[in-house]
Write a protein that holds these residues in place. Structure first.
Motif, short mmCIF file in Angstrom:
data_model
loop_
_atom_site.label_atom_id
_atom_site.label_comp_id
_atom_site.label_asym_id
_atom_site.label_seq_id
_atom_site.Cartn_x
_atom_site.Cartn_y
_atom_site.Cartn_z
N TRP A 3 42.11 23.72 84.67
CA TRP A 3 41.55 23.79 83.32
C TRP A 3 40.07 24.19 83.32
O TRP A 3 39.52 24.52 82.28
CB TRP A 3 41.72 22.45 82.60
CG TRP A 3 40.97 21.32 83.26
CD1 TRP A 3 41.37 20.62 84.36
CD2 TRP A 3 39.70 20.78 82.88
NE1 TRP A 3 40.43 19.67 84.68
CE2 TRP A 3 39.40 19.75 83.79
CE3 TRP A 3 38.80 21.07 81.86
CZ2 TRP A 3 38.23 19.00 83.70
CZ3 TRP A 3 37.64 20.32 81.78
CH2 TRP A 3 37.36 19.31 82.69
N PRO A 59 38.39 26.90 84.26
CA PRO A 59 38.00 28.18 83.66
C PRO A 59 37.91 28.13 82.13
O PRO A 59 37.03 28.74 81.53
CB PRO A 59 39.10 29.14 84.12
CG PRO A 59 39.56 28.56 85.42
CD PRO A 59 39.50 27.06 85.20
N GLU A 60 38.81 27.38 81.49
CA GLU A 60 38.75 27.24 80.04
C GLU A 60 37.49 26.48 79.61
O GLU A 60 36.84 26.82 78.63
CB GLU A 60 40.01 26.52 79.55
CG GLU A 60 40.19 26.57 78.06
CD GLU A 60 41.50 25.93 77.61
OE1 GLU A 60 41.57 25.58 76.42
OE2 GLU A 60 42.44 25.78 78.42
N VAL A 93 34.65 26.42 81.30
CA VAL A 93 33.53 27.31 81.53
C VAL A 93 33.44 28.34 80.41
O VAL A 93 32.34 28.65 79.93
CB VAL A 93 33.63 27.99 82.92
CG1 VAL A 93 32.59 29.08 83.08
CG2 VAL A 93 33.49 26.94 84.02
N GLU A 94 34.56 28.84 79.96
CA GLU A 94 34.56 29.80 78.86
C GLU A 94 33.99 29.17 77.59
O GLU A 94 33.20 29.78 76.88
CB GLU A 94 35.97 30.34 78.62
CG GLU A 94 36.00 31.57 77.78
CD GLU A 94 35.09 32.69 78.28
OE1 GLU A 94 34.39 33.29 77.43
OE2 GLU A 94 35.04 32.96 79.49
N GLU A 95 34.38 27.94 77.32
CA GLU A 95 33.83 27.24 76.16
C GLU A 95 32.32 27.04 76.32
O GLU A 95 31.55 27.23 75.38
CB GLU A 95 34.52 25.90 75.95
CG GLU A 95 33.99 25.17 74.74
CD GLU A 95 34.72 23.88 74.44
OE1 GLU A 95 34.07 22.94 73.97
OE2 GLU A 95 35.94 23.81 74.68
N ARG A 120 30.28 28.89 78.01
CA ARG A 120 29.65 30.20 77.82
C ARG A 120 29.47 30.53 76.33
O ARG A 120 28.49 31.14 75.94
CB ARG A 120 30.47 31.31 78.48
CG ARG A 120 30.29 31.42 79.95
CD ARG A 120 30.99 32.68 80.48
NE ARG A 120 30.94 32.70 81.92
CZ ARG A 120 31.98 32.57 82.71
NH1 ARG A 120 33.21 32.46 82.21
NH2 ARG A 120 31.84 32.59 84.01
N ARG A 121 30.44 30.15 75.53
CA ARG A 121 30.36 30.41 74.09
C ARG A 121 29.30 29.54 73.42
O ARG A 121 28.67 29.96 72.46
CB ARG A 121 31.71 30.14 73.42
CG ARG A 121 32.72 31.23 73.61
CD ARG A 121 33.94 31.05 72.68
NE ARG A 121 34.56 29.75 72.73
CZ ARG A 121 35.54 29.41 73.57
NH1 ARG A 121 36.00 30.30 74.43
NH2 ARG A 121 36.06 28.20 73.54
N GLN A 137 29.72 27.02 86.11
CA GLN A 137 30.12 28.30 86.69
C GLN A 137 30.23 28.19 88.21
O GLN A 137 31.14 28.77 88.82
CB GLN A 137 29.12 29.39 86.30
CG GLN A 137 29.19 29.75 84.84
CD GLN A 137 28.06 30.65 84.38
OE1 GLN A 137 26.93 30.56 84.86
NE2 GLN A 137 28.36 31.53 83.43
N GLU A 188 33.51 26.44 89.04
CA GLU A 188 34.62 27.38 88.93
C GLU A 188 34.66 28.32 90.14
O GLU A 188 35.72 28.54 90.74
CB GLU A 188 34.49 28.19 87.64
CG GLU A 188 35.62 29.20 87.46
CD GLU A 188 35.46 30.01 86.19
OE1 GLU A 188 36.51 30.43 85.66
OE2 GLU A 188 34.32 30.26 85.74
#
Length: 156
Positions: A122, A124-125, A127-129, A131-132, A145, A148
Motif C-alpha cells: 500500500w 505507493p498509494e 506516497v502518491e497521496e 505527493r498530491r 519516497q 517506497e
C-alpha cells in the motif's frame, strides 16, 4: 539484507526532536489541509472476509481493519508490544517498518519478504497521496519516497 535501514526509516517518520523539522512534520501529519495518515487500514478495504455483512466492509478509510488485526496478531506472535499511543493503529507505517527490521535482524528473510507482500504494498498509494498534498521539499515526503524506493530495491 540490512535490518538497520528499516529502523532508521521508521525513526525518520517519528515526531522530530529537532525544531528545524517541526514545520514539515506538522504539515505532513497534523495540518488538516495537507495531513496524511500512514496507516495501512485506511488504504485497504476494511474487511476482506467473505461473510462480513457490514455496509462499509468493502470500503476504504476505516481504522482497525482486518490488516490491523493481522498486524496485532503478528506482533503478539513474536512477543512484541504496540506502544500505548499506537494501540488503535497497529498497522501504522512506523510499526510495520520496525517489524520488518525486526524480522531481518532475526534472520527471518523469507518471513520478511512475505510480510512486505502482505503488508507494505500500500506504500505507493500513500506516497502518491503525499505527493498530491505536500510540497516537494517536505522532509517527510522525501522519507516516504525513500521507503517506497527501498521496498522496491530490496523486495521487488
Amino acid at each position: 539484507m540490512n535490518s538497520e535501514i528499516w529502523f532508521e526509516l521508521a525513526d525518520a517518520l517519528k515526531e522530530p526532536e529537532d525544531w528545524n523539522y517541526r514545520d514539515d512534520y506538522l504539515e505532513a501529519f497534523v495540518h488538516p489541509k495537507t495531513r496524511i495518515i500512514p496507516v495501512e487500514s485506511l488504504f485497504r478495504p476494511w474487511s476482506e472476509g467473505e461473510k462480513t455483512e457490514l455496509p462499509f466492509a468493502r470500503q476504504k478509510g476505516y481504522l482497525l481493519s482486518d490488516r490491523s488485526l493481522h498486524m496485532r496478531e503478528l506482533l503478539n506472535q513474536y512477543g512484541l508490544e504496540i506502544p500505548p499511543e499506537m494501540q488503535e493503529t497497529p498497522d501504522h507505517l512506523i510499526i510495520e517498518l520496525e517489524f520488518l527490521g525486526f524480522l531481518l535482524a532475526n534472520g527471518k528473510g523469507e518471513e520478511a519478504k512475505a510480510f512486505v507482500g502482505e503488508h507494505l504494498d500500500w506504500v505507493p498509494e500513500l506516497v502518491e497521496e503525499a505527493r498530491r498534498r505536500l510540497p516537494v521539499d517536505n522532509r517527510y515526503l522525501r522519507v516516504l519516497q525513500e521507503v517506497e524506493a527501498k521496498i522496491k530495491e530490496s523486495f521487488v
